[in-house]
Design a protein around this motif. Structure first.
Motif, PDB file in Angstrom:
ATOM      1  N   LYS A 171      12.283  -5.782  -7.216  1.00 28.50           N
ATOM      2  CA  LYS A 171      11.979  -6.693  -8.047  1.00 28.50           C
ATOM      3  C   LYS A 171      10.724  -5.909  -9.121  1.00 28.50           C
ATOM      4  O   LYS A 171      10.595  -4.948  -8.874  1.00 28.50           O
ATOM      5  CB  LYS A 171      10.901  -7.736  -7.463  1.00 28.50           C
ATOM      6  CG  LYS A 171      11.732  -8.749  -6.538  1.00 28.50           C
ATOM      7  CD  LYS A 171      11.060 -10.045  -5.943  1.00 28.50           C
ATOM      8  CE  LYS A 171      11.777 -10.885  -5.289  1.00 28.50           C
ATOM      9  NZ  LYS A 171      10.752 -12.162  -4.933  1.00 28.50           N
ATOM     10  N   ASN A 172      10.423  -6.522  -9.956  1.00 31.54           N
ATOM     11  CA  ASN A 172       9.657  -6.038 -11.079  1.00 31.54           C
ATOM     12  C   ASN A 172       8.529  -7.077 -11.441  1.00 31.54           C
ATOM     13  O   ASN A 172       8.546  -8.020 -12.482  1.00 31.54           O
ATOM     14  CB  ASN A 172      10.346  -5.873 -12.325  1.00 31.54           C
ATOM     15  CG  ASN A 172      11.528  -4.976 -12.551  1.00 31.54           C
ATOM     16  OD1 ASN A 172      12.601  -5.176 -12.199  1.00 31.54           O
ATOM     17  ND2 ASN A 172      11.103  -3.696 -12.284  1.00 31.54           N
ATOM     18  N   PRO A 173       7.371  -7.123 -10.687  1.00 32.31           N
ATOM     19  CA  PRO A 173       6.325  -7.954 -10.892  1.00 32.31           C
ATOM     20  C   PRO A 173       5.684  -7.579 -12.068  1.00 32.31           C
ATOM     21  O   PRO A 173       5.618  -6.431 -12.676  1.00 32.31           O
ATOM     22  CB  PRO A 173       5.262  -7.824  -9.823  1.00 32.31           C
ATOM     23  CG  PRO A 173       6.397  -6.931  -8.551  1.00 32.31           C
ATOM     24  CD  PRO A 173       7.257  -6.152  -9.457  1.00 32.31           C
ATOM     25  N   VAL A 174       5.032  -8.803 -12.724  1.00 32.47           N
ATOM     26  CA  VAL A 174       4.206  -8.436 -14.024  1.00 32.47           C
ATOM     27  C   VAL A 174       2.727  -8.998 -13.820  1.00 32.47           C
ATOM     28  O   VAL A 174       2.327  -9.948 -13.170  1.00 32.47           O
ATOM     29  CB  VAL A 174       4.524  -9.429 -14.841  1.00 32.47           C
ATOM     30  CG1 VAL A 174       3.801  -9.448 -16.367  1.00 32.47           C
ATOM     31  CG2 VAL A 174       6.170  -9.210 -15.415  1.00 32.47           C
ATOM     32  N   TYR A 175       1.982  -7.954 -13.883  1.00 30.50           N
ATOM     33  CA  TYR A 175       0.242  -8.184 -13.702  1.00 30.50           C
ATOM     34  C   TYR A 175      -0.429  -8.222 -15.143  1.00 30.50           C
ATOM     35  O   TYR A 175       0.078  -7.637 -16.038  1.00 30.50           O
ATOM     36  CB  TYR A 175      -0.203  -7.093 -12.739  1.00 30.50           C
ATOM     37  CG  TYR A 175       0.495  -6.848 -11.509  1.00 30.50           C
ATOM     38  CD1 TYR A 175      -0.146  -7.899 -10.586  1.00 30.50           C
ATOM     39  CD2 TYR A 175       1.666  -6.111 -11.230  1.00 30.50           C
ATOM     40  CE1 TYR A 175       0.698  -7.887  -9.255  1.00 30.50           C
ATOM     41  CE2 TYR A 175       2.176  -6.272  -9.878  1.00 30.50           C
ATOM     42  CZ  TYR A 175       1.538  -6.989  -8.962  1.00 30.50           C
ATOM     43  OH  TYR A 175       2.051  -6.973  -7.754  1.00 30.50           O
ATOM     44  N   LEU A 176      -1.736  -8.906 -15.184  1.00 30.68           N
ATOM     45  CA  LEU A 176      -2.446  -8.894 -16.173  1.00 30.68           C
ATOM     46  C   LEU A 176      -3.314  -7.774 -16.114  1.00 30.68           C
ATOM     47  O   LEU A 176      -3.961  -7.412 -15.047  1.00 30.68           O
ATOM     48  CB  LEU A 176      -3.205 -10.250 -16.072  1.00 30.68           C
ATOM     49  CG  LEU A 176      -4.197 -10.535 -17.435  1.00 30.68           C
ATOM     50  CD1 LEU A 176      -3.233 -10.657 -18.589  1.00 30.68           C
ATOM     51  CD2 LEU A 176      -4.907 -11.895 -16.948  1.00 30.68           C
ATOM     52  N   VAL A 177      -3.302  -7.176 -17.400  1.00 35.89           N
ATOM     53  CA  VAL A 177      -4.366  -6.013 -17.306  1.00 35.89           C
ATOM     54  C   VAL A 177      -5.227  -6.359 -18.701  1.00 35.89           C
ATOM     55  O   VAL A 177      -4.468  -6.670 -19.855  1.00 35.89           O
ATOM     56  CB  VAL A 177      -3.687  -4.866 -17.631  1.00 35.89           C
ATOM     57  CG1 VAL A 177      -4.637  -3.588 -18.332  1.00 35.89           C
ATOM     58  CG2 VAL A 177      -2.912  -4.124 -16.572  1.00 35.89           C
ATOM     59  N   LEU A 231       3.674 -12.811 -13.219  1.00 35.85           N
ATOM     60  CA  LEU A 231       5.222 -13.375 -12.806  1.00 35.85           C
ATOM     61  C   LEU A 231       5.733 -12.456 -11.625  1.00 35.85           C
ATOM     62  O   LEU A 231       5.657 -11.116 -11.680  1.00 35.85           O
ATOM     63  CB  LEU A 231       6.059 -13.016 -13.818  1.00 35.85           C
ATOM     64  CG  LEU A 231       7.435 -13.448 -14.022  1.00 35.85           C
ATOM     65  CD1 LEU A 231       7.541 -14.858 -14.097  1.00 35.85           C
ATOM     66  CD2 LEU A 231       8.219 -12.701 -15.462  1.00 35.85           C
ATOM     67  N   GLU A 232       6.488 -12.984 -10.704  1.00 35.07           N
ATOM     68  CA  GLU A 232       6.967 -12.326  -9.530  1.00 35.07           C
ATOM     69  C   GLU A 232       7.919 -11.300 -10.120  1.00 35.07           C
ATOM     70  O   GLU A 232       8.336 -10.216  -9.230  1.00 35.07           O
ATOM     71  CB  GLU A 232       7.276 -13.194  -8.574  1.00 35.07           C
ATOM     72  CG  GLU A 232       6.177 -14.132  -7.789  1.00 35.07           C
ATOM     73  CD  GLU A 232       6.450 -14.661  -6.630  1.00 35.07           C
ATOM     74  OE1 GLU A 232       7.783 -14.907  -6.032  1.00 35.07           O
ATOM     75  OE2 GLU A 232       5.584 -15.119  -5.979  1.00 35.07           O
ATOM     76  N   ASP A 233       8.956 -11.358 -10.976  1.00 31.64           N
ATOM     77  CA  ASP A 233       9.972 -10.860 -11.076  1.00 31.64           C
ATOM     78  C   ASP A 233      10.387 -11.008 -12.581  1.00 31.64           C
ATOM     79  O   ASP A 233      10.889 -11.798 -13.012  1.00 31.64           O
ATOM     80  CB  ASP A 233      11.198 -11.125 -10.242  1.00 31.64           C
ATOM     81  CG  ASP A 233      12.493 -10.046 -10.309  1.00 31.64           C
ATOM     82  OD1 ASP A 233      12.032  -8.976 -11.123  1.00 31.64           O
ATOM     83  OD2 ASP A 233      13.394 -10.328  -9.754  1.00 31.64           O
ATOM     84  N   TYR A 234      10.258  -9.777 -13.414  1.00 34.11           N
ATOM     85  CA  TYR A 234      10.629  -9.775 -14.728  1.00 34.11           C
ATOM     86  C   TYR A 234      12.207  -9.742 -14.970  1.00 34.11           C
ATOM     87  O   TYR A 234      12.769 -10.390 -15.816  1.00 34.11           O
ATOM     88  CB  TYR A 234       9.937  -8.382 -15.385  1.00 34.11           C
ATOM     89  CG  TYR A 234      10.068  -8.238 -17.053  1.00 34.11           C
ATOM     90  CD1 TYR A 234       9.416  -8.969 -17.800  1.00 34.11           C
ATOM     91  CD2 TYR A 234      10.881  -7.190 -17.298  1.00 34.11           C
ATOM     92  CE1 TYR A 234       9.806  -8.740 -19.201  1.00 34.11           C
ATOM     93  CE2 TYR A 234      11.208  -7.203 -18.523  1.00 34.11           C
ATOM     94  CZ  TYR A 234      10.561  -7.811 -19.556  1.00 34.11           C
ATOM     95  OH  TYR A 234      10.695  -7.939 -20.954  1.00 34.11           O
ATOM     96  N   GLY A 235      12.714  -9.049 -13.931  1.00 30.65           N
ATOM     97  CA  GLY A 235      13.970  -8.929 -13.715  1.00 30.65           C
ATOM     98  C   GLY A 235      15.045  -9.166 -15.165  1.00 30.65           C
ATOM     99  O   GLY A 235      15.128  -8.779 -15.960  1.00 30.65           O
TER     100      GLY A 235
END
Length: 350
Positions: A171-177, A231-235
């Motif tokens: 998966k490709n999680p998305v995090y806030l920076v 988001l759990e998966d940018y996919g």
């Protein structure tokens, strides 16, 4: 599309441009630092003119594209339209796919909702050597700490926040920076005295759309909390968002070529053909366009107009259009992901 003889409400520079034309007319209370921030200075005017109405669910994607095209008719309009379309298509697209899909359900919706000061949200996907393949991303989260490099973050030089795309197994999680002191947790990124947290920023600009800022960002041991998972998966979403960017470039090209089309009948002919395709295709896209609906029209048919422009200026190849105006590089440059999409479409069973 009916041509405008006079500037429309979406010709923001004609309506709101200051004496130096790059920035809107400033209130006396505004400081010089704000004047130097191109996209940020125009966000209130973009909001007033309805450029964020689509992402707020108030209009169709077609309506949004018409506004972008009209804005791109102005000399600096392509730069501003590019900044706007990237934030709406990509950052906004991630929000729409997240658990915070309803406008107002997360403070990041302030970027589009008319609440001043408008924050700017950018997205970090590209990394050195990843070649457009998400499986080759090296950014990772371990023990609540994010480490990695993003090499090309559009709007990043002005951004308050970055949606950082990472790799975690399949998966490709998305995090806030958070990039600015006032947006950092507790006003700082270093949560303990012996922390090795680092955040390095390099802002740069390109010859095309020269007022759009980009960012190279290096994070080391940056603290991420559970609520920073956007988001759990940018996919598969990544392909949809890239297609929206490419479709928006069609709108920008139509606007960009309006003036020269009045000088050259062949350009006018090819531009009108593209407009008819654009109107028919976009007007049938309902709601928030999906990947499959966008792939139906891809690759988008700009090549004939680009070749007519090349012939108009007696150039050997479309790549030389940048010598006439660097902004034309937007419409002839293909990254590795765009090339992948073209090959995917060619080999799709009929």
């Amino acid at each position: 599309m009916t041509e405008e003889k006079f500037f429309s409400p979406f010709h923001l520079f004609s309506k709101w441009g200051g004496t130096d034309f790059i920035y809107p007319k400033l209130d006396q209370e505004q400081v010089e630092e704000e004047k130097r921030s191109f996209y940020r200075s125009w966000k209130p005017y973009l909001f007033r003119a309805g450029f964020y109405d689509y992402i707020l669910g108030k209009e169709s994607y077609w309506d949004f594209q018409k506004k972008l095209s009209i804005l791109a008719e102005e000399p600096l309009g392509v730069s501003l339209a590019l900044s706007c379309m990237v934030e709406v298509n990509v950052a906004g697209g991630i929000l729409l796919a997240s658990p915070y899909s309803k406008p107002g359900s997360h403070f990041l919706w302030d970027s589009f909702s008319g609440i001043e000061p408008f924050p700017i949200v950018s997205v970090g996907v590209s990394e050195p050597g990843f070649d457009g393949k998400l499986r080759k991303l090296t950014s990772k989260l371990e023990n609540g700490r994010l480490t990695g490099v993003k090499s090309f973050i559009t709007n990043g030089g002005e951004a308050d926040f970055v949606f950082w795309v990472t790799k975690s197994e399949d998966k490709n999680p998305v995090y806030l920076v958070r990039l600015k002191p006032e947006t950092l947790q507790n006003g700082k990124i270093q949560l303990d005295p012996d922390s090795s947290v680092s955040l390095q920023k390099e802002i740069f600009f390109t010859p095309f759309t020269p007022h759009v800022s980009h960012l190279r960002l290096v994070l080391g041991e940056y603290p991420i909390s559970p609520e920073d998972l956007i988001l759990e998966d940018y996919g598969q979403l990544g392909m949809e968002l890239r297609l929206k960017e490419l479709l928006s470039l069609v709108s920008l090209l139509i606007g960009k070529t309006k003036k020269v089309s009045m000088e050259n009948p062949k350009i006018a002919f090819e531009r009108n053909k593209l407009i008819e395709w654009w109107k028919t295709y976009l007007s049938h896209l309902k709601g928030n366009p999906t990947k499959d609906a966008l792939l139906e029209g891809f690759p988008f048919p700009i090549q004939a107009l680009v070749l007519a422009l090349t012939e108009h200026w007696n150039l050997k190849a479309p790549e030389e259009l940048k010598s006439i105006d660097p902004d034309y590089q937007l419409f002839v440059w293909e990254d590795s992901f765009t090339k992948y999409l073209i090959q995917k479409k060619k080999h799709k069973p009929t």
